[in-house]
Design a protein around this motif. Sequence first.
Motif, short mmCIF file in Angstrom:
data_model
loop_
_atom_site.label_atom_id
_atom_site.label_comp_id
_atom_site.label_asym_id
_atom_site.label_seq_id
_atom_site.Cartn_x
_atom_site.Cartn_y
_atom_site.Cartn_z
N THR A 190 11.05 -4.50 -0.66
CA THR A 190 9.67 -4.88 -0.99
C THR A 190 9.47 -5.05 -2.49
N MET A 223 4.76 -3.33 4.11
CA MET A 223 3.63 -2.69 3.45
C MET A 223 2.51 -2.37 4.45
N ARG A 248 7.18 3.55 -0.61
CA ARG A 248 6.22 3.19 -1.65
C ARG A 248 6.65 3.73 -3.01
N GLY A 303 11.97 0.14 0.45
CA GLY A 303 11.36 0.15 -0.87
C GLY A 303 12.03 -0.83 -1.82
N SER A 342 3.65 0.65 6.27
CA SER A 342 3.52 1.86 5.45
C SER A 342 2.07 2.31 5.38
N THR A 394 7.29 6.24 4.81
CA THR A 394 6.36 5.37 4.08
C THR A 394 6.14 5.86 2.65
N ARG A 447 8.62 -9.30 -3.26
CA ARG A 447 7.24 -8.82 -3.17
C ARG A 447 6.35 -9.72 -2.33
N ARG A 484 9.55 1.56 -4.25
CA ARG A 484 9.01 0.25 -4.64
C ARG A 484 8.31 0.32 -6.00
N ALA A 485 7.46 1.32 -6.19
CA ALA A 485 6.74 1.45 -7.45
C ALA A 485 7.69 1.69 -8.62
#
Length: 323
Positions: free
Chosen positions: A119, A132, A205, A116, A135, A201, A123, A208-209
Amino acid sequence: MLAFIGRRLLQSVLVMLTVALIAFAMFRYVGDPIVSMVGQDTTEAQRAELRESLGLNDPFVVQYARFVSNAVQGNFGISYRQRQPVSDLIEQRLPATLELSFVSALMALAFGIPMGIYTALRRHGVLSRAFMALSLAGISLPTFLIGILLILVFSVQLRWLPSFGRGEVIAIGGWTTGLLTPSGLAALILPAITLALFQMTLIMRLVRAEMLEILRADFIKFARARGLPQRLINFRHALKNTLVPVITITGLQLGSIIAFAIITETVFQWPGMGLLFIQAISTVDIPVMAAYLVLTAFFFVLINLIVDILYVVVDPRLRVQSK
C-alpha cells in the motif's frame, strides 16, 4: 550492552512487583470467596475455620508477601471454586492460549507487513484501496462482532469450520497441541483470524506510514539520483529503516494478542486462560484471577524486554546512547 540489559531487568522486576500488588489488592476486596466455596448450610464456625485455613485473616502485607513468594515458585494457591491448585489449571489452559496467540501473531506479521509495503509503494492502486478499506473495518469493528460474523458465515451458513472448541489435541510431554490434527487445525482457523485481524491492520498501517516517510527522506532521493534500481531502494534501503520502529510496536502488539485473547476465547469457547479468567470472575475465584493478571503482565514485560534488546541490536545509535 550488559548495563542496558541489567537496567531493563531491574525495571522489569519492579513492574512485576507493582502489577502483583495491584492485582492482589484489587481482588483482595472483591466479594467474599468463602460465600462461593460453601453452601447455605455451612455454619459460621465452619466458615471461620475455612477462612483461617486459607490465610484470609492474615494482615494484607503478610498475604501479599506470601502471594509473591509463592508466585515466583509457580504456586498461585488453590482455586476457591474448583478446589485444585491454580498452577494445574494454568498448565492445562496455557498451551491453548499460547498456541492461539502464536498463530495469530504469525498471521498478523505474515499479512500485515507485506500489505503495508504494497500500500505504500502502490498508493493509488485498486488493491491498495481494498487493503485500506479492510484495515478500516478491522480497526473499527469490535473483536467479538468479527468472531460472531465469522461463525455466522463459515460455521452456520457454509458449515465449513467448527464454531467452538479446540478440536482433537495431541499430548507431547506436558504440552497439548491441536496443530497436528485435522480437527484441531480446523478449529483454530476462525479464532486465529478473529484475533489477528485487529493486530494485522495496525501493523499494516504502521508499516505503510513509516515506509511513506522513509521514501521521502533525503538519502532515498540521493539513492535515486545515483541511479540505483527502484527495487533495491525500496527493499534494501527503505524497508530496512522502516522495520526499526516497527519492531517496538510489533512487540507491544504481540503482548496485546495474549491479553485480547480473552474476548476471542469467550466467543469461540476456546479452552484457554482467557475463558478460565471469565469463569473465575463469575465465581469470585480470587487466586485464578490474580494469577491470570500476573501471568499476562509477565508476558508483556518479557516481550518488551526482548524488543528493547532487539531494538538496541538493530539500531547502532542506541548502543552508543546506552553506554
